[in-house]
Design a protein around this motif. Sequence first.
Motif, PDB file in Angstrom:
ATOM      1  N   ARG A   1       3.616  31.076 -62.647  1.00  0.00           N
ATOM      2  CA  ARG A   1       3.260  32.451 -62.304  1.00  0.00           C
ATOM      3  C   ARG A   1       3.707  32.825 -60.900  1.00  0.00           C
ATOM      4  N   GLY A   2       4.705  32.115 -60.416  1.00  0.00           N
ATOM      5  CA  GLY A   2       5.386  32.537 -59.201  1.00  0.00           C
ATOM      6  C   GLY A   2       4.947  31.907 -57.907  1.00  0.00           C
ATOM      7  N   VAL A   3       4.009  30.956 -57.947  1.00  0.00           N
ATOM      8  CA  VAL A   3       3.584  30.295 -56.714  1.00  0.00           C
ATOM      9  C   VAL A   3       4.556  29.156 -56.405  1.00  0.00           C
ATOM     10  N   ALA A   4       5.081  29.102 -55.192  1.00  0.00           N
ATOM     11  CA  ALA A   4       6.047  28.076 -54.809  1.00  0.00           C
ATOM     12  C   ALA A   4       5.428  26.685 -54.928  1.00  0.00           C
ATOM     13  N   SER A   5       6.173  25.765 -55.498  1.00  0.00           N
ATOM     14  CA  SER A   5       5.642  24.428 -55.767  1.00  0.00           C
ATOM     15  C   SER A   5       5.228  23.685 -54.504  1.00  0.00           C
ATOM     16  N   GLN A   6       5.893  23.974 -53.377  1.00  0.00           N
ATOM     17  CA  GLN A   6       5.543  23.286 -52.137  1.00  0.00           C
ATOM     18  C   GLN A   6       4.192  23.710 -51.580  1.00  0.00           C
ATOM     19  N   ARG A   7       3.625  24.776 -52.145  1.00  0.00           N
ATOM     20  CA  ARG A   7       2.290  25.213 -51.719  1.00  0.00           C
ATOM     21  C   ARG A   7       1.201  24.661 -52.628  1.00  0.00           C
ATOM     22  N   LEU A   8       1.569  23.817 -53.581  1.00  0.00           N
ATOM     23  CA  LEU A   8       0.626  23.301 -54.564  1.00  0.00           C
ATOM     24  C   LEU A   8       0.638  21.776 -54.569  1.00  0.00           C
ATOM     25  N   SER A   9      -0.524  21.176 -54.774  1.00  0.00           N
ATOM     26  CA  SER A   9      -0.604  19.726 -54.933  1.00  0.00           C
ATOM     27  C   SER A   9      -1.645  19.387 -55.983  1.00  0.00           C
ATOM     28  N   ALA A  10      -1.409  18.285 -56.708  1.00  0.00           N
ATOM     29  CA  ALA A  10      -2.315  17.858 -57.783  1.00  0.00           C
ATOM     30  C   ALA A  10      -2.794  16.444 -57.505  1.00  0.00           C
TER      31      ALA A  10
ATOM     32  N   VAL B   1      -2.784  22.458 -64.162  1.00  0.00           N
ATOM     33  CA  VAL B   1      -3.168  23.627 -63.371  1.00  0.00           C
ATOM     34  C   VAL B   1      -2.047  23.996 -62.401  1.00  0.00           C
ATOM     35  N   VAL B   2      -1.491  22.996 -61.737  1.00  0.00           N
ATOM     36  CA  VAL B   2      -0.392  23.244 -60.807  1.00  0.00           C
ATOM     37  C   VAL B   2       0.801  23.863 -61.530  1.00  0.00           C
ATOM     38  N   ASN B   3       1.127  23.327 -62.695  1.00  0.00           N
ATOM     39  CA  ASN B   3       2.245  23.869 -63.471  1.00  0.00           C
ATOM     40  C   ASN B   3       2.003  25.329 -63.859  1.00  0.00           C
ATOM     41  N   TYR B   4       0.773  25.625 -64.240  1.00  0.00           N
ATOM     42  CA  TYR B   4       0.417  26.996 -64.629  1.00  0.00           C
ATOM     43  C   TYR B   4       0.629  27.947 -63.451  1.00  0.00           C
ATOM     44  N   LEU B   5       0.151  27.543 -62.273  1.00  0.00           N
ATOM     45  CA  LEU B   5       0.287  28.396 -61.088  1.00  0.00           C
ATOM     46  C   LEU B   5       1.755  28.567 -60.704  1.00  0.00           C
ATOM     47  N   ALA B   6       2.523  27.490 -60.819  1.00  0.00           N
ATOM     48  CA  ALA B   6       3.943  27.566 -60.486  1.00  0.00           C
ATOM     49  C   ALA B   6       4.686  28.502 -61.436  1.00  0.00           C
TER      50      ALA B   6
ATOM     51  N   VAL C   1      -1.747  30.677 -47.439  1.00  0.00           N
ATOM     52  CA  VAL C   1      -2.741  29.847 -48.124  1.00  0.00           C
ATOM     53  C   VAL C   1      -2.049  28.887 -49.085  1.00  0.00           C
ATOM     54  N   ILE C   2      -2.507  27.635 -49.090  1.00  0.00           N
ATOM     55  CA  ILE C   2      -2.012  26.617 -50.011  1.00  0.00           C
ATOM     56  C   ILE C   2      -3.161  26.161 -50.901  1.00  0.00           C
ATOM     57  N   ALA C   3      -2.833  25.498 -52.004  1.00  0.00           N
ATOM     58  CA  ALA C   3      -3.857  25.081 -52.966  1.00  0.00           C
ATOM     59  C   ALA C   3      -3.732  23.606 -53.305  1.00  0.00           C
ATOM     60  N   GLN C   4      -4.863  22.926 -53.305  1.00  0.00           N
ATOM     61  CA  GLN C   4      -4.952  21.538 -53.761  1.00  0.00           C
ATOM     62  C   GLN C   4      -5.840  21.516 -54.999  1.00  0.00           C
ATOM     63  N   VAL C   5      -5.318  20.978 -56.102  1.00  0.00           N
ATOM     64  CA  VAL C   5      -6.062  20.913 -57.358  1.00  0.00           C
ATOM     65  C   VAL C   5      -6.493  19.469 -57.593  1.00  0.00           C
ATOM     66  N   VAL C   6      -7.794  19.280 -57.855  1.00  0.00           N
ATOM     67  CA  VAL C   6      -8.341  17.937 -58.055  1.00  0.00           C
ATOM     68  C   VAL C   6      -9.049  17.892 -59.412  1.00  0.00           C
ATOM     69  N   GLY C   7      -8.656  16.935 -60.261  1.00  0.00           N
ATOM     70  CA  GLY C   7      -9.284  16.768 -61.566  1.00  0.00           C
ATOM     71  C   GLY C   7     -10.310  15.646 -61.556  1.00  0.00           C
ATOM     72  N   HIS C   8     -11.411  15.844 -62.292  1.00  0.00           N
ATOM     73  CA  HIS C   8     -12.482  14.848 -62.398  1.00  0.00           C
ATOM     74  C   HIS C   8     -12.890  14.686 -63.866  1.00  0.00           C
ATOM     75  N   THR C   9     -13.358  13.497 -64.233  1.00  0.00           N
ATOM     76  CA  THR C   9     -13.885  13.258 -65.576  1.00  0.00           C
ATOM     77  C   THR C   9     -15.282  12.667 -65.469  1.00  0.00           C
ATOM     78  N   ASP C  10     -15.943  12.522 -66.634  1.00  0.00           N
ATOM     79  CA  ASP C  10     -17.184  11.753 -66.647  1.00  0.00           C
ATOM     80  C   ASP C  10     -16.830  10.277 -66.836  1.00  0.00           C
ATOM     81  N   SER C  11     -17.841   9.438 -67.022  1.00  0.00           N
ATOM     82  CA  SER C  11     -17.601   7.992 -67.087  1.00  0.00           C
ATOM     83  C   SER C  11     -17.364   7.481 -68.507  1.00  0.00           C
ATOM     84  N   THR C  12     -17.348   8.384 -69.482  1.00  0.00           N
ATOM     85  CA  THR C  12     -17.095   7.968 -70.865  1.00  0.00           C
ATOM     86  C   THR C  12     -15.648   7.479 -70.996  1.00  0.00           C
ATOM     87  N   GLY C  13     -15.463   6.336 -71.640  1.00  0.00           N
ATOM     88  CA  GLY C  13     -14.110   5.809 -71.806  1.00  0.00           C
ATOM     89  C   GLY C  13     -13.718   4.870 -70.683  1.00  0.00           C
ATOM     90  N   GLN C  14     -12.515   4.357 -70.765  1.00  0.00           N
ATOM     91  CA  GLN C  14     -12.014   3.413 -69.779  1.00  0.00           C
ATOM     92  C   GLN C  14     -11.598   4.129 -68.487  1.00  0.00           C
TER      93      GLN C  14
END
Length: 216
Positions: free
Chosen positions: A171-180, A164-169, A136-149
Motif C-alpha cells: 500500500r505504498g509504504v517504503a520497505s526501509q521504513r518497516l521491520s518485522a 503485516v509488513v508486506n501488506y503495508l508495503a 514515522v517508521i513502523a516495527q511489527v512484532v508477532g506473538h503466539t500463545d504457548s500451544t504447540g512447539q
Amino acid sequence: MNTRIMTRLSVFAVAGALVAGCASQQGTNTAVGTGVGAGTGAALGAIFGGGKGAAIGAGAGALVGGITGYNWQAIRNRLSGATQGTGTQITEQPDGSLKLNIPSSVTFDTNSYAIKPSFAPVLDQVAQTLQQNPEVIAQVVGHTDSTGQPAYNQTLSVNRAQSVVNYLAQRGVASQRLSAEGRGDTQPVADNSTEAGRAQNRRVEIYLRATAQHQQ
C-alpha cells in the motif's frame, strides 16, 4: 571574554530557548521535548566542554528531545477511529513510541498468517498514517500463545509479522521504513493456562516511532 563567562552566557541563552519552546503557540509535545532536550544538552555540554560544549550539547539535546517528544495526538485520533470495535489498544510508550496492540480475533485465524478481512481496515489506516507522516517508521512484532512447539510458534510469529509488513508495503509504504520481528510464545501478557489468557497472548503489536527527519 573568558571561558567561564561564555559558559554562563550559553546556558542562559539555552534557558531562554527552553522557555520559548515550552511557550510555543503550537502547543505540541515536540516543542516541549525540544526545549527540554536543549536545556539538558546545554547543561551537560557546559559541564564537560565549557562554552563551546554548551552550544554543541544544546543542539544534540534539542534533536533528541524533539524525537522523544513527538506529538502523537492527531495520529492516535485517526487510528482510534479505524480500530474502534476491534479491541485494539493504542498506548504511548515510555520511549516515545506509539504502540498498537491488535488481538488475535482481528488479525489471523489459528495456525494461519493470512491477514483476516477484519484486520485490513486497521492496516489500511496504519499505511495511510505512514504515508502522511514520512518521519514515522513502523516495527511489527508477532506473538503466539504457548500451544504447540516453541519452534513452530516462533516461525508462525515471524510469518505473521512479515505478512503485516508486506501488506503495508503493498500500500505504498517504503520497505526501509518497516521491520518485522517474531517472538513466538516468549513474551506472554496473560496466563497461558486459560483460553482467555491464550487469546490475549496471540497478538500483533505495531510500534510507530518518530525519527530525526521530522526536525529537518
